[in-house]
Design an enzyme around this catalytic site. Structure first.
Site, mmCIF file in Angstrom:
data_model
loop_
_atom_site.group_PDB
_atom_site.id
_atom_site.type_symbol
_atom_site.label_atom_id
_atom_site.label_comp_id
_atom_site.label_asym_id
_atom_site.label_seq_id
_atom_site.Cartn_x
_atom_site.Cartn_y
_atom_site.Cartn_z
ATOM 1 C CB CYS A 186 -8.524 -10.849 20.612
ATOM 2 S SG CYS A 186 -9.287 -10.051 22.038
ATOM 3 C CB CYS A 235 -0.895 -0.025 1.253
ATOM 4 S SG CYS A 235 -1.937 1.435 1.449
ATOM 5 C CD GLU A 254 -22.243 -10.966 24.905
ATOM 6 O OE1 GLU A 254 -22.041 -9.767 25.184
ATOM 7 O OE2 GLU A 254 -21.324 -11.798 24.723
#
Length: 400
Positions: free
Chosen positions: A358, A50, A286
């Site tokens: 993560c 890029c 959740e």
């Protein structure tokens, strides 16, 4: 440094590290660095994909080839594990998401005297890089960059606005924040924009949460074959390929478990993926209400194998006696990890845990608690779905 100090690894923030321990921006393993700091590129040093690289804050590693990227992702995960004294019995191949696969993007736009700039912020700055291209984004998101810039130039406020893009089943959802719609004219212009660009949904957050002004049909995302209502702002894995890899890992490792809990379930990414096994029931837990309701509705409409429970697992983790009724658990917590829930899993009689993370650091901390409780780390897969960035994820399987 010596006259030719080799780069031997990439540090956590993306700098190359020489054999003598110096950090060199822009270095990758195999490069040589002279006494003045000049880099002689090695076999793993490639031309960035890029034109905005090194200015845009979105990517840090476009100068590294796939072999160096995979090594970086693997080493981040393994170093976090070894720092806690944990060794995996089997380290699976790294999964790297390909270019042009990102289905979520958070952009910034600013109206200027000459029009508008739209893109990501520069690294370490609030200035916006005016994007001409983005090789990480799905083409359907990239195609909206120029039209969004024109819309901000024509109708945006004289302040920074946020623009979140998500690729759903019906097309692209666009959500503006800090973008007041004052009067009939701007509202009609926004509706025209949504219609002309074929948006699946258009929302504006003027300080009271996202308000939908365009949604021709209910917006969904298909998870494990089930269409689930994609609520504005809902969490979605960044790439479909990484989601598929992680779900496949979980399904393989939990084969034969008939009653499973998916903790920090969100919309039910893993819950609906795991329901493919005949006779299995999945409890999807959740805290965020909109995501919970979307998962609950989809579960009821897709055969009843996924059952949704609304519960804040940070404040009220599933207790050991509740966990003892299950055959296995899967958890995919936020970056902070799941210390309280892991403590209850350690106290339980559970024998199988899949942990998707993560954040290798918080995962390793939690994994240490599991190993202290008698679990063995059977399988570990590093995942690089945020291609060319230093953000690293993983899937892992524990047994006792």
């Amino acid at each position: 440094m010596t006259a030719a100090d080799p780069i031997i690894r990439i540090a956590a923030k993306g700098d190359g590290v020489t054999a003598s321990g110096h950090h060199v921006a822009g270095g990758v393993p195999g490069d040589l660095v002279d006494e003045a700091g000049a880099i002689t590129p090695g076999p793993h040093h490639v031309a960035p994909a890029c034109r905005h690289f090194a200015v845009c804050g979105g990517c840090q590693l476009q100068h590294a080839d796939d072999a160096a990227l995979a090594d970086f992702v693997r080493d981040r995960v393994l170093n976090a594990a070894s720092g806690q004294g944990i060794t995996a019995e089997e380290v699976l191949p790294v999964h790297l998401s390909p270019p042009h696969s990102r289905r979520r993007a958070g952009l910034h736009g600013l109206r200027t005297a000459r029009g508008a700039v739209l893109g990501y912020r520069e690294g370490g700055s609030h200035r916006v890089v005016d994007l001409a291209e983005c090789p990480v984004l799905h083409p359907k998101l990239t195609a909206l960059i120029a039209p969004l810039r024109a819309f901000v130039a024509a109708h945006g406020p004289k302040a920074m606005v946020g623009i979140d893009l998500t690729l759903a089943d019906q097309g692209v959802e666009a959500g503006f924040s800090h973008f007041p719609l004052e009067g009939l004219g701007p509202t009609e212009a926004a509706l025209d924009f949504a219609r002309e660009q074929g948006l699946a949904r258009l929302t504006f957050d003027q300080g009271y949460g996202p308000e939908t002004i365009w949604e021709p049909e209910p917006v969904t995302v298909t998870l494990g074959g089930a269409p689930v209502n994609l609520t504005p702002g809902a969490f979605l894995q960044a790439t479909a390929d990484a989601e598929a890899r992680m779900v496949a890992d979980a399904a393989e490792w939990l084969e034969g478990a008939r009653l499973v809990a998916d903790l920090f379930a969100g919309l039910g990414t893993f819950a609906f993926g795991l329901r493919a096994e005949s006779g299995r029931k999945v409890l999807a837990v959740e805290a965020e209400q909109a995501a919970h309701l979307a998962c609950k509705t989809a579960g009821a409409m897709s055969g009843g194998q996924v059952l949704a429970l609304h519960r804040d697992l940070f404040r009220a983790p599933l207790q050991a006696d509740e966990l003892n009724r299950l055959a296995a658990v899967l958890l995919d917590p936020p970056r902070a990890g799941a210390r309280a829930q892991i403590a209850e899993i350690a106290r339980s009689t559970l024998g199988r845990v899949v942990y998707v993370s993560c954040n290798p650091a918080s995962w390793a901390r939690d994994a240490a608690m599991l190993t202290e409780a008698g679990f063995r780390l059977k399988k570990l897969r590093p995942v690089g779905q945020f291609r060319w960035s230093t953000h690293v994820e993983l899937t892992s399987y524990f047994e006792r």
